[in-house]
Design an enzyme around this catalytic site. Structure first.
Site, mmCIF file in Angstrom:
data_model
loop_
_atom_site.group_PDB
_atom_site.id
_atom_site.type_symbol
_atom_site.label_atom_id
_atom_site.label_comp_id
_atom_site.label_asym_id
_atom_site.label_seq_id
_atom_site.Cartn_x
_atom_site.Cartn_y
_atom_site.Cartn_z
ATOM 1 N N HIS A 167 40.952 31.106 42.766
ATOM 2 C CA HIS A 167 42.126 30.243 42.576
ATOM 3 C C HIS A 167 42.398 30.127 41.077
ATOM 4 O O HIS A 167 41.459 29.893 40.304
ATOM 5 C CB HIS A 167 41.894 28.863 43.203
ATOM 6 C CG HIS A 167 43.065 27.946 43.056
ATOM 7 N ND1 HIS A 167 44.202 28.049 43.831
ATOM 8 C CD2 HIS A 167 43.297 26.929 42.180
ATOM 9 C CE1 HIS A 167 45.074 27.120 43.447
ATOM 10 N NE2 HIS A 167 44.547 26.435 42.452
ATOM 11 N N THR B 244 45.908 42.728 41.856
ATOM 12 C CA THR B 244 45.152 42.995 40.613
ATOM 13 C C THR B 244 43.703 42.543 40.761
ATOM 14 O O THR B 244 42.803 43.149 40.176
ATOM 15 C CB THR B 244 45.786 42.301 39.391
ATOM 16 O OG1 THR B 244 45.725 40.885 39.552
ATOM 17 C CG2 THR B 244 47.216 42.763 39.192
ATOM 18 N N ASN B 245 43.455 41.497 41.555
ATOM 19 C CA ASN B 245 42.057 41.076 41.777
ATOM 20 C C ASN B 245 41.336 42.095 42.655
ATOM 21 O O ASN B 245 40.169 42.414 42.420
ATOM 22 C CB ASN B 245 42.010 39.685 42.414
ATOM 23 C CG ASN B 245 42.181 38.582 41.383
ATOM 24 O OD1 ASN B 245 41.299 38.357 40.579
ATOM 25 N ND2 ASN B 245 43.322 37.936 41.381
HETATM 26 C C1 GRF Z 1 46.463 35.421 41.187
HETATM 27 O O1 GRF Z 1 46.829 34.451 40.237
HETATM 28 C C2 GRF Z 1 45.431 34.829 42.112
HETATM 29 O O2 GRF Z 1 44.598 33.901 41.489
HETATM 30 C C3 GRF Z 1 46.293 34.137 43.102
HETATM 31 O O3 GRF Z 1 47.273 35.113 43.380
HETATM 32 C C4 GRF Z 1 47.638 35.732 42.134
HETATM 33 C C5 GRF Z 1 47.902 37.210 42.309
HETATM 34 O O4 GRF Z 1 46.701 37.847 42.585
HETATM 35 N N1 GRF Z 1 45.536 33.699 44.238
HETATM 36 P P1 GRF Z 1 46.635 39.459 42.771
HETATM 37 O O5 GRF Z 1 47.212 40.083 41.517
HETATM 38 O O6 GRF Z 1 47.470 39.801 43.979
HETATM 39 O O7 GRF Z 1 45.182 39.761 42.936
#
Ligand code: GRF
Length: 196
Positions: free
Chosen positions: A109, A12-13
């Site tokens: 983080h 998602t990031n």
């Molecule tokens: C998120 O909470 C991020 O901060 C952590 O992994 C989780 C999932 O991230 N490092 P994503 O949806 O795969 O970007």
């Protein structure tokens, strides 16, 4: 700025960075590679959906950490990477890679570092620990990556309230909304040369 994004999960990031590039907000950035430590990561599908080359370099494929690091670095070099973003990346980087990309690796983080970070605090575990600690607030941190785990210089941080009745899931979702905003914001600061 040519960006390679290292992922392990849902991405998602990664999606947020893609969206901010496609909207023109990150007009000086281009994602040139997505490298996943998990071949089933939906993040690889997100890369494919946006015609970004995605590769899987996993422990199963290359059990030896040095060989795995060499394969990752070969991919980063081939893509002409200027900046590495760790976005939900669940593996430790070798010192050799950190040296080669000194001050060019950024991580997101899901806590207010220095609280609830370092070894053992990742994913849902962070939010469970915040709740167990009876904190009134949590949040997310974008920081440079150095040899430690979650110990590099902080770039951006933003907090959210912890609400009565929160579960690790409800808190994670509230923090994730912040992540999706401050990670692109930090990348824009880097692209605009605002960070020395
Ligand atoms: C998120 O909470 C991020 O901060 C952590 O992994 C989780 C999932 O991230 N490092 P994503 O949806 O795969 O970007």
């Amino acid at each position: 700025m040519k960006i390679s994004v290292l992922v392990s999960g849902g991405g998602t990031n990664l999606q947020s960075v893609i969206d901010h590039i496609e909207s023109g907000y990150l007009d000086k950035a281009k994602i040139v590679r997505v490298i996943s430590s998990n071949c089933d990561a939906f993040a690889l599908k997100r890369a494919e959906n946006h015609n970004i080359k995605g590769v899987c370099i996993s422990k199963e494929m290359l059990p030896d950490p040095k060989e795995r690091c060499a394969a990752i670095m070969k991919e980063l070099e081939a893509a002409g990477t200027d900046l590495i973003i760790l976005a939900g990346y669940m593996s430790i980087l070798e010192p050799e890679l950190i040296d080669r990309y000194r001050d060019k690796i950024v991580n997101i983080h899901p806590s207010l570092i220095p609280k609830y970070c370092g070894k053992g605090f990742y994913g849902r575990k962070v939010h469970a620990a915040v709740l167990a600690g009876n904190e009134l607030a949590s949040g997310a941190t974008v920081h440079f990556v150095d040899e430690g785990v979650d110990t590099g210089k902080i770039i951006l941080q933003e907090q959210v309230p912890v609400k009565p009745g929160d579960t690790p899931e409800t808190l994670a979702n509230r923090v994730l909304q912040i992540e999706h905003r401050i990670l692109p914001e930090a990348i824009k600061m880097l692209c605009d040369g605002k960070l020395k």
